[in-house]
Enzyme design. Structure first.
Site, PDB file in Angstrom:
ATOM      1  N   GLY A   1       0.556  -1.059  -0.132  1.00 18.29           N
ATOM      2  CA  GLY A   1      -0.332   0.267   0.015  1.00 18.29           C
ATOM      3  C   GLY A   1       0.563   0.984   0.296  1.00 18.29           C
ATOM      4  N   THR A   2       2.246   0.639   0.700  1.00 18.43           N
ATOM      5  CA  THR A   2       2.963   1.993   0.833  1.00 18.43           C
ATOM      6  C   THR A   2       3.233   2.941  -0.418  1.00 18.43           C
ATOM      7  OG1 THR A   2       3.021   2.214   3.024  1.00 18.43           O
ATOM      8  CG2 THR A   2       4.454   3.660   2.236  1.00 18.43           C
TER       9      THR A   2
ATOM     10  N   ASN B   1      -8.902   3.637   7.790  1.00 15.97           N
ATOM     11  CA  ASN B   1      -8.040   2.117   8.550  1.00 15.97           C
ATOM     12  C   ASN B   1      -8.910   2.140   9.957  1.00 15.97           C
ATOM     13  OD1 ASN B   1      -6.378   4.609   8.019  1.00 15.97           O
ATOM     14  ND2 ASN B   1      -5.085   3.044   9.069  1.00 15.97           N
TER      15      ASN B   1
ATOM     16  N   GLN C   1      -8.736  -0.894   2.983  1.00 19.62           N
ATOM     17  CA  GLN C   1      -8.735  -1.339   3.856  1.00 19.62           C
ATOM     18  C   GLN C   1      -9.836  -2.215   3.450  1.00 19.62           C
ATOM     19  OE1 GLN C   1      -8.192  -2.409   6.679  1.00 19.62           O
ATOM     20  NE2 GLN C   1      -6.279  -1.060   6.988  1.00 19.62           N
TER      21      GLN C   1
ATOM     22  N   ALA D   1      -1.558  -7.160   0.182  1.00 22.16           N
ATOM     23  CA  ALA D   1      -2.197  -8.349  -0.018  1.00 22.16           C
ATOM     24  C   ALA D   1      -2.206  -8.865   1.433  1.00 22.16           C
ATOM     25  CB  ALA D   1      -0.644  -9.412  -0.780  1.00 22.16           C
TER      26      ALA D   1
ATOM     27  N   THR E   1      13.200  -7.685 -10.160  1.00 18.12           N
ATOM     28  CA  THR E   1      12.945  -9.061 -10.432  1.00 18.12           C
ATOM     29  C   THR E   1      11.249  -8.766  -9.151  1.00 18.12           C
ATOM     30  OG1 THR E   1      15.010  -9.732 -11.243  1.00 18.12           O
ATOM     31  CG2 THR E   1      13.593 -11.099  -9.877  1.00 18.12           C
TER      32      THR E   1
ATOM     33  N   CYS F   1      -5.463  13.401  20.405  1.00 16.41           N
ATOM     34  CA  CYS F   1      -3.893  13.671  21.724  1.00 16.41           C
ATOM     35  C   CYS F   1      -3.892  14.703  22.231  1.00 16.41           C
ATOM     36  CB  CYS F   1      -2.983  14.532  20.424  1.00 16.41           C
ATOM     37  SG  CYS F   1      -2.839  15.836  19.886  1.00 16.41           S
TER      38      CYS F   1
HETATM   39  C1  PLP Z   1      -5.429   2.776   4.226  1.00 21.53           C
HETATM   40  C2  PLP Z   1      -4.219   2.092   4.681  1.00 21.53           C
HETATM   41  N1  PLP Z   1      -3.057   2.268   3.258  1.00 21.53           N
HETATM   42  C3  PLP Z   1      -1.555   2.460   3.053  1.00 21.53           C
HETATM   43  C4  PLP Z   1      -1.746   1.053   3.972  1.00 21.53           C
HETATM   44  C5  PLP Z   1      -0.005   0.579   3.932  1.00 21.53           C
HETATM   45  O1  PLP Z   1       0.385  -0.101   3.516  1.00 21.53           O
HETATM   46  P1  PLP Z   1       1.261  -1.491   3.693  1.00 21.53           P
HETATM   47  O2  PLP Z   1       1.901  -1.721   4.942  1.00 21.53           O
HETATM   48  O3  PLP Z   1       0.873  -2.336   2.758  1.00 21.53           O
HETATM   49  O4  PLP Z   1       2.477  -0.912   2.784  1.00 21.53           O
HETATM   50  C6  PLP Z   1      -2.353   0.635   5.178  1.00 21.53           C
HETATM   51  C7  PLP Z   1      -1.374  -0.070   6.004  1.00 21.53           C
HETATM   52  O5  PLP Z   1      -2.010  -0.219   7.145  1.00 21.53           O
HETATM   53  C8  PLP Z   1      -3.749   0.896   5.586  1.00 21.53           C
HETATM   54  O6  PLP Z   1      -4.485   0.704   6.262  1.00 21.53           O
END
Ligand code: PLP
Length: 384
Positions: free
Chosen positions: A72-73, A153, A181, A202, A239, A332
Protein backbone atom coordinates in the site's frame (compact mmCIF):
# COMPACT_ATOMS: atom_id res chain seq x y z
CA UNK A 1 -5.28 -21.31 30.46
CA UNK A 2 -4.21 -17.90 29.11
CA UNK A 3 -5.98 -16.98 25.91
CA UNK A 4 -4.66 -15.46 22.76
CA UNK A 5 -7.12 -13.39 20.76
CA UNK A 6 -6.22 -11.42 17.64
CA UNK A 7 -8.35 -8.34 17.06
CA UNK A 8 -5.83 -6.35 15.02
CA UNK A 9 -6.76 -7.42 11.51
CA UNK A 10 -6.74 -3.87 10.15
CA UNK A 11 -3.01 -3.82 10.95
CA UNK A 12 -2.44 -7.14 9.26
CA UNK A 13 -4.27 -10.43 8.79
CA UNK A 14 -3.12 -14.00 9.30
CA UNK A 15 -2.22 -15.72 6.01
CA UNK A 16 -4.64 -18.39 4.88
CA UNK A 17 -3.29 -21.93 4.75
CA UNK A 18 -4.11 -22.27 1.04
CA UNK A 19 -2.11 -19.10 0.36
CA UNK A 20 0.94 -20.48 2.16
CA UNK A 21 0.63 -23.70 0.17
CA UNK A 22 0.51 -21.82 -3.13
CA UNK A 23 3.58 -19.79 -2.14
CA UNK A 24 5.41 -22.85 -0.90
CA UNK A 25 4.99 -24.57 -4.20
CA UNK A 26 6.33 -21.53 -6.09
CA UNK A 27 9.31 -21.22 -3.75
CA UNK A 28 10.14 -24.89 -4.21
CA UNK A 29 9.52 -25.34 -7.91
CA UNK A 30 9.20 -22.06 -9.75
CA UNK A 31 12.47 -20.39 -8.90
CA UNK A 32 13.34 -19.15 -12.37
CA UNK A 33 13.70 -15.44 -13.01
CA UNK A 34 10.56 -14.37 -14.87
CA UNK A 35 12.73 -12.32 -17.26
CA UNK A 36 14.78 -15.38 -18.33
CA UNK A 37 13.83 -16.83 -21.68
CA UNK A 38 14.44 -20.50 -20.73
CA UNK A 39 11.72 -22.82 -19.45
CA UNK A 40 12.38 -22.00 -15.75
CA UNK A 41 11.94 -18.33 -16.46
CA UNK A 42 8.93 -18.91 -18.66
CA UNK A 43 7.20 -20.92 -15.88
CA UNK A 44 7.71 -18.08 -13.42
CA UNK A 45 6.49 -15.54 -15.97
CA UNK A 46 3.37 -17.64 -16.59
CA UNK A 47 2.63 -17.69 -12.86
CA UNK A 48 2.89 -13.93 -12.66
CA UNK A 49 0.77 -13.27 -15.70
CA UNK A 50 -1.89 -15.72 -14.53
CA UNK A 51 -1.96 -13.94 -11.17
CA UNK A 52 -2.25 -10.57 -12.92
CA UNK A 53 -5.13 -11.79 -15.08
CA UNK A 54 -7.00 -13.29 -12.13
CA UNK A 55 -6.53 -10.19 -10.00
CA UNK A 56 -7.71 -7.93 -12.83
CA UNK A 57 -10.83 -10.07 -13.30
CA UNK A 58 -12.03 -9.44 -9.75
CA UNK A 59 -12.26 -5.73 -10.52
CA UNK A 60 -13.40 -5.88 -14.14
CA UNK A 61 -10.02 -4.43 -15.06
CA UNK A 62 -7.57 -5.19 -17.82
CA UNK A 63 -4.51 -7.26 -16.77
CA UNK A 64 -2.25 -4.52 -18.16
CA UNK A 65 -3.75 -2.16 -15.61
CA UNK A 66 -2.41 -4.16 -12.64
CA UNK A 67 1.11 -3.17 -11.57
CA UNK A 68 2.65 -5.25 -8.78
CA UNK A 69 4.30 -3.27 -5.99
CA UNK A 70 5.58 -3.89 -2.48
CA UNK A 71 2.25 -2.88 -0.93
CA UNK A 72 0.00 0.00 0.00
CA UNK A 73 2.65 2.54 0.94
CA UNK A 74 4.58 2.15 -2.28
CA UNK A 75 1.42 2.26 -4.40
CA UNK A 76 0.14 5.38 -2.62
CA UNK A 77 3.48 7.20 -2.91
CA UNK A 78 4.04 6.22 -6.50
CA UNK A 79 0.56 7.12 -7.72
CA UNK A 80 0.45 10.50 -5.99
CA UNK A 81 3.96 11.58 -6.90
CA UNK A 82 3.83 10.35 -10.50
CA UNK A 83 0.49 12.05 -11.11
CA UNK A 84 2.17 15.34 -10.30
CA UNK A 85 5.45 14.58 -12.04
CA UNK A 86 4.07 13.01 -15.22
CA UNK A 87 0.50 14.17 -15.68
CA UNK A 88 0.74 17.84 -14.89
CA UNK A 89 -1.36 17.66 -11.73
CA UNK A 90 -1.09 21.02 -9.97
CA UNK A 91 -3.61 20.52 -7.18
CA UNK A 92 -4.13 17.50 -4.95
CA UNK A 93 -7.36 17.26 -2.97
CA UNK A 94 -7.33 14.79 -0.11
CA UNK A 95 -8.59 14.60 3.49
CA UNK A 96 -6.97 14.89 6.89
CA UNK A 97 -8.07 11.37 7.82
CA UNK A 98 -6.04 9.54 5.17
CA UNK A 99 -3.26 7.09 5.98
CA UNK A 100 0.19 8.59 6.47
CA UNK A 101 1.29 7.00 3.19
CA UNK A 102 -0.91 9.63 1.53
CA UNK A 103 -0.57 12.47 4.01
CA UNK A 104 3.23 12.44 4.09
CA UNK A 105 3.38 12.11 0.31
CA UNK A 106 1.17 15.17 -0.23
CA UNK A 107 3.02 17.12 2.47
CA UNK A 108 6.22 16.45 0.53
CA UNK A 109 4.60 17.83 -2.62
CA UNK A 110 3.37 20.96 -0.84
CA UNK A 111 6.65 21.61 0.98
CA UNK A 112 8.61 21.33 -2.24
CA UNK A 113 6.08 23.49 -4.09
CA UNK A 114 5.39 20.71 -6.55
CA UNK A 115 1.62 20.94 -6.08
CA UNK A 116 -0.88 22.76 -3.90
CA UNK A 117 -2.79 20.58 -1.48
CA UNK A 118 -6.32 21.07 -0.21
CA UNK A 119 -8.07 19.01 2.44
CA UNK A 120 -11.75 18.31 1.99
CA UNK A 121 -13.89 18.70 5.11
CA UNK A 122 -14.87 15.56 7.00
CA UNK A 123 -17.43 15.37 9.79
CA UNK A 124 -17.40 13.71 13.22
CA UNK A 125 -18.55 10.50 11.57
CA UNK A 126 -15.47 10.44 9.34
CA UNK A 127 -17.60 11.12 6.28
CA UNK A 128 -16.32 13.33 3.48
CA UNK A 129 -18.32 16.49 2.80
CA UNK A 130 -19.20 15.90 -0.85
CA UNK A 131 -20.40 19.49 -1.30
CA UNK A 132 -17.07 20.79 -0.08
CA UNK A 133 -15.34 18.40 -2.48
CA UNK A 134 -17.42 19.79 -5.37
CA UNK A 135 -16.54 23.30 -4.23
CA UNK A 136 -12.79 22.52 -4.12
CA UNK A 137 -12.97 20.87 -7.53
CA UNK A 138 -14.63 23.94 -9.01
CA UNK A 139 -12.32 26.45 -7.32
CA UNK A 140 -9.94 27.05 -10.22
CA UNK A 141 -8.81 25.67 -13.57
CA UNK A 142 -5.72 23.85 -12.30
CA UNK A 143 -5.29 20.17 -13.18
CA UNK A 144 -6.47 18.19 -10.15
CA UNK A 145 -6.03 14.81 -8.51
CA UNK A 146 -8.46 13.70 -5.81
CA UNK A 147 -7.02 11.10 -3.43
CA UNK A 148 -9.54 9.71 -0.95
CA UNK A 149 -9.44 6.38 0.80
CA UNK A 150 -12.12 3.76 0.23
CA UNK A 151 -12.35 2.58 3.84
CA UNK A 152 -10.75 4.41 6.72
CA UNK A 153 -8.25 2.15 8.46
CA UNK A 154 -8.90 3.60 11.94
CA UNK A 155 -12.63 4.22 12.11
CA UNK A 156 -13.94 2.21 9.15
CA UNK A 157 -16.10 4.82 7.41
CA UNK A 158 -16.81 3.92 3.78
CA UNK A 159 -16.36 6.43 0.96
CA UNK A 160 -18.99 6.60 -1.77
CA UNK A 161 -16.54 5.79 -4.56
CA UNK A 162 -19.15 6.29 -7.28
CA UNK A 163 -20.15 9.72 -6.02
CA UNK A 164 -16.53 10.91 -5.87
CA UNK A 165 -15.84 9.41 -9.27
CA UNK A 166 -18.82 11.28 -10.75
CA UNK A 167 -17.68 14.55 -9.22
CA UNK A 168 -14.18 14.00 -10.62
CA UNK A 169 -15.64 13.29 -14.04
CA UNK A 170 -17.68 16.50 -14.02
CA UNK A 171 -14.60 18.51 -13.12
CA UNK A 172 -12.19 16.58 -15.31
CA UNK A 173 -10.07 15.58 -12.31
CA UNK A 174 -8.13 12.37 -11.78
CA UNK A 175 -9.28 10.09 -8.97
CA UNK A 176 -7.01 7.91 -6.82
CA UNK A 177 -8.35 5.76 -4.02
CA UNK A 178 -6.30 4.08 -1.32
CA UNK A 179 -8.39 0.91 -1.20
CA UNK A 180 -6.02 -0.99 1.09
CA UNK A 181 -8.75 -1.68 3.67
CA UNK A 182 -11.45 -2.39 1.09
CA UNK A 183 -9.89 -4.73 -1.44
CA UNK A 184 -10.69 -8.35 -0.57
CA UNK A 185 -13.51 -7.27 1.76
CA UNK A 186 -15.79 -5.36 -0.60
CA UNK A 187 -16.43 -5.70 -4.34
CA UNK A 188 -15.11 -2.88 -6.53
CA UNK A 189 -16.15 -2.75 -10.17
CA UNK A 190 -13.68 -0.58 -12.04
CA UNK A 191 -15.65 -0.80 -15.25
CA UNK A 192 -18.69 0.67 -13.56
CA UNK A 193 -16.87 3.21 -11.41
CA UNK A 194 -14.30 5.39 -13.10
CA UNK A 195 -11.31 5.40 -10.78
CA UNK A 196 -7.99 6.27 -12.41
CA UNK A 197 -5.69 4.81 -9.77
CA UNK A 198 -6.16 2.47 -6.85
CA UNK A 199 -3.82 1.04 -4.19
CA UNK A 200 -4.08 -2.41 -2.57
CA UNK A 201 -2.02 -4.50 -0.17
CA UNK A 202 -2.07 -8.30 0.16
CA UNK A 203 -1.47 -8.56 3.90
CA UNK A 204 -4.82 -6.90 4.62
CA UNK A 205 -6.75 -9.75 3.00
CA UNK A 206 -4.96 -12.83 4.35
CA UNK A 207 -2.10 -12.65 1.87
CA UNK A 208 1.63 -12.16 2.39
CA UNK A 209 3.33 -8.96 3.55
CA UNK A 210 5.50 -6.89 1.23
CA UNK A 211 3.35 -7.22 -1.87
CA UNK A 212 0.43 -5.29 -3.28
CA UNK A 213 -0.67 -3.72 -6.50
CA UNK A 214 -1.56 -0.47 -8.12
CA UNK A 215 -4.42 -0.27 -10.56
CA UNK A 216 -3.33 2.20 -13.22
CA UNK A 217 -6.02 2.88 -15.82
CA UNK A 218 -5.02 2.24 -19.42
CA UNK A 219 -3.31 5.11 -21.24
CA UNK A 220 -2.80 6.97 -17.97
CA UNK A 221 0.48 8.45 -19.21
CA UNK A 222 2.45 7.54 -16.08
CA UNK A 223 6.20 7.20 -16.61
CA UNK A 224 8.48 4.58 -15.00
CA UNK A 225 8.97 5.28 -11.31
CA UNK A 226 11.56 2.64 -10.52
CA UNK A 227 14.16 2.64 -13.24
CA UNK A 228 15.95 -0.47 -14.40
CA UNK A 229 14.66 -3.50 -16.25
CA UNK A 230 11.47 -3.78 -18.22
CA UNK A 231 9.37 -5.52 -15.56
CA UNK A 232 5.81 -4.30 -14.98
CA UNK A 233 5.75 -2.71 -18.43
CA UNK A 234 8.83 -0.73 -17.47
CA UNK A 235 6.93 1.22 -14.79
CA UNK A 236 8.42 -0.60 -11.84
CA UNK A 237 11.70 -2.27 -12.56
CA UNK A 238 13.06 -5.12 -10.44
CA UNK A 239 12.78 -8.89 -10.41
CA UNK A 240 9.25 -9.77 -9.42
CA UNK A 241 8.51 -11.42 -6.07
CA UNK A 242 6.87 -14.42 -7.73
CA UNK A 243 5.81 -16.29 -4.58
CA UNK A 244 4.32 -13.14 -3.05
CA UNK A 245 2.42 -12.27 -6.22
CA UNK A 246 1.04 -15.81 -6.51
CA UNK A 247 0.11 -15.77 -2.80
CA UNK A 248 -1.66 -12.43 -3.22
CA UNK A 249 -3.66 -13.73 -6.18
CA UNK A 250 -4.64 -16.83 -4.20
CA UNK A 251 -5.71 -14.75 -1.20
CA UNK A 252 -7.83 -12.53 -3.42
CA UNK A 253 -9.36 -15.50 -5.22
CA UNK A 254 -10.52 -17.02 -1.92
CA UNK A 255 -11.69 -13.65 -0.60
CA UNK A 256 -13.89 -12.92 -3.61
CA UNK A 257 -15.11 -16.49 -4.01
CA UNK A 258 -16.47 -16.39 -0.46
CA UNK A 259 -17.25 -12.68 -0.29
CA UNK A 260 -20.96 -12.87 0.61
CA UNK A 261 -20.51 -15.62 3.15
CA UNK A 262 -17.50 -14.00 4.82
CA UNK A 263 -19.03 -10.53 4.79
CA UNK A 264 -22.15 -12.01 6.39
CA UNK A 265 -20.04 -13.69 9.09
CA UNK A 266 -18.06 -10.50 9.77
CA UNK A 267 -21.25 -8.45 9.97
CA UNK A 268 -22.63 -10.83 12.59
CA UNK A 269 -19.38 -10.67 14.58
CA UNK A 270 -19.30 -6.89 14.42
CA UNK A 271 -22.99 -6.42 15.23
CA UNK A 272 -22.57 -8.73 18.20
CA UNK A 273 -19.55 -6.74 19.38
CA UNK A 274 -21.47 -3.46 19.02
CA UNK A 275 -24.46 -4.83 20.94
CA UNK A 276 -22.40 -6.38 23.73
CA UNK A 277 -20.19 -3.30 24.13
CA UNK A 278 -23.29 -1.08 24.33
CA UNK A 279 -24.88 -3.40 26.89
CA UNK A 280 -21.74 -3.50 29.03
CA UNK A 281 -20.96 0.23 28.75
CA UNK A 282 -24.13 2.26 28.08
CA UNK A 283 -22.14 5.48 27.61
CA UNK A 284 -19.49 4.02 25.30
CA UNK A 285 -18.75 6.20 22.25
CA UNK A 286 -18.32 4.58 18.85
CA UNK A 287 -15.84 6.72 16.94
CA UNK A 288 -16.88 7.90 13.49
CA UNK A 289 -19.93 5.99 12.27
CA UNK A 290 -18.44 2.59 13.09
CA UNK A 291 -21.52 1.26 14.90
CA UNK A 292 -23.52 1.63 11.68
CA UNK A 293 -23.01 -1.43 9.52
CA UNK A 294 -24.39 0.26 6.42
CA UNK A 295 -21.89 3.07 6.48
CA UNK A 296 -18.80 1.47 7.97
CA UNK A 297 -16.73 -1.60 7.26
CA UNK A 298 -17.72 -4.92 8.80
CA UNK A 299 -14.07 -5.45 9.76
CA UNK A 300 -13.69 -3.09 12.70
CA UNK A 301 -15.03 -1.02 15.56
CA UNK A 302 -13.24 1.86 17.21
CA UNK A 303 -14.47 2.85 20.63
CA UNK A 304 -13.81 5.52 23.24
CA UNK A 305 -14.16 3.52 26.43
CA UNK A 306 -15.43 5.09 29.65
CA UNK A 307 -12.49 4.17 31.88
CA UNK A 308 -11.82 5.89 35.23
CA UNK A 309 -9.07 8.47 34.67
CA UNK A 310 -6.54 6.76 36.95
CA UNK A 311 -6.79 3.55 34.95
CA UNK A 312 -6.90 4.90 31.40
CA UNK A 313 -3.18 4.55 30.73
CA UNK A 314 -3.23 0.91 31.86
CA UNK A 315 -5.97 -0.31 29.55
CA UNK A 316 -3.80 -1.38 26.62
CA UNK A 317 -1.30 -3.01 28.92
CA UNK A 318 -4.12 -4.93 30.61
CA UNK A 319 -5.61 -6.17 27.32
CA UNK A 320 -2.17 -7.29 26.18
CA UNK A 321 -1.68 -9.09 29.49
CA UNK A 322 -4.97 -10.89 28.90
CA UNK A 323 -3.80 -11.99 25.46
CA UNK A 324 -5.97 -9.59 23.47
CA UNK A 325 -4.23 -7.93 20.52
CA UNK A 326 -5.78 -4.67 19.34
CA UNK A 327 -4.70 -1.16 18.37
CA UNK A 328 -4.77 1.80 20.65
CA UNK A 329 -5.24 5.28 19.32
CA UNK A 330 -6.45 8.31 21.13
CA UNK A 331 -7.10 11.84 20.15
CA UNK A 332 -4.16 13.86 21.42
CA UNK A 333 -5.05 15.94 24.41
CA UNK A 334 -4.02 19.57 24.59
CA UNK A 335 -1.20 18.83 22.20
CA UNK A 336 0.61 16.59 24.69
CA UNK A 337 1.15 12.97 23.66
CA UNK A 338 1.06 12.37 19.92
CA UNK A 339 -2.31 10.85 19.28
CA UNK A 340 -4.07 9.56 16.21
CA UNK A 341 -4.53 12.24 13.55
CA UNK A 342 -7.78 10.55 12.51
CA UNK A 343 -9.32 10.51 15.99
CA UNK A 344 -8.14 14.06 16.53
CA UNK A 345 -10.33 15.04 13.56
CA UNK A 346 -13.43 12.99 14.31
CA UNK A 347 -13.80 12.45 18.06
CA UNK A 348 -16.04 15.04 19.76
CA UNK A 349 -14.24 17.08 22.48
CA UNK A 350 -16.17 15.43 25.32
CA UNK A 351 -14.73 12.00 24.45
CA UNK A 352 -11.17 13.05 23.66
CA UNK A 353 -9.88 12.35 27.15
CA UNK A 354 -10.97 8.71 26.97
CA UNK A 355 -8.74 5.95 25.65
CA UNK A 356 -9.85 4.83 22.20
CA UNK A 357 -9.24 1.33 20.92
CA UNK A 358 -9.70 -0.28 17.53
CA UNK A 359 -10.81 -3.90 17.51
CA UNK A 360 -10.56 -5.26 13.98
CA UNK A 361 -11.96 -8.60 12.93
CA UNK A 362 -11.40 -11.42 10.49
CA UNK A 363 -13.30 -14.57 9.65
CA UNK A 364 -11.01 -16.40 12.09
CA UNK A 365 -12.56 -14.55 15.04
CA UNK A 366 -15.49 -16.00 16.99
CA UNK A 367 -18.44 -14.83 19.07
CA UNK A 368 -16.78 -16.47 22.05
CA UNK A 369 -13.76 -14.20 21.58
CA UNK A 370 -16.04 -11.14 21.62
CA UNK A 371 -17.53 -12.40 24.91
CA UNK A 372 -14.02 -12.75 26.33
CA UNK A 373 -13.15 -9.22 25.19
CA UNK A 374 -16.25 -7.66 26.74
CA UNK A 375 -15.78 -9.59 29.99
CA UNK A 376 -12.12 -8.53 30.13
CA UNK A 377 -13.01 -4.88 29.51
CA UNK A 378 -15.85 -4.96 32.06
CA UNK A 379 -13.76 -6.44 34.84
CA UNK A 380 -10.97 -3.94 34.13
CA UNK A 381 -13.30 -0.94 34.22
CA UNK A 382 -15.20 -2.19 37.27
CA UNK A 383 -11.95 -3.10 39.00
CA UNK A 384 -12.28 -6.80 39.67
C1 PLP B 1 -5.47 2.61 4.43
C2 PLP B 1 -4.06 2.13 4.37
N1 PLP B 1 -3.25 2.61 3.42
C3 PLP B 1 -1.98 2.20 3.31
C4 PLP B 1 -1.44 1.29 4.17
C5 PLP B 1 -0.04 0.84 4.02
O1 PLP B 1 -0.01 -0.43 3.42
P1 PLP B 1 1.31 -1.36 3.51
O2 PLP B 1 1.39 -1.85 4.90
O3 PLP B 1 1.05 -2.46 2.53
O4 PLP B 1 2.45 -0.50 3.10
C6 PLP B 1 -2.25 0.78 5.21
C7 PLP B 1 -1.70 -0.16 6.22
O5 PLP B 1 -1.94 -0.04 7.38
C8 PLP B 1 -3.59 1.21 5.29
O6 PLP B 1 -4.41 0.73 6.25
Amino acid sequence: MERSVYFDNAATTPIRKEVIESMHSVLLDTYGNPSSSHSFGRSAKTQIETARKNIANHFNANPQEIIFTSGGTESDNMLIRCSVQDLGVETVITSRIEHHAILHAVEFLAQNKLAQVFYVKTDTEGVVDYNDLAHLLAADDSKKLVSLMHINNEIGSILDLERVSNLCKIHNALFHSDAVQGVGHYAIDLEKIHIDFLSASAHKFHGPKGVGFSFVRKNSGLNPFILGGSQERGLRAGTESVHNIVGMAKALEIAYLNLDEEQGYLKRIKQYAVNELKAAFPDIHFNGCCSDLDRSTCTLVNVAIPVPEDKASLLNFHLDLKGIACSKGSACQSGSAKGSHVLEEVVPEEFKSRPSIRFSFSIFNTIDEIDYLVQTLSSFVEGH
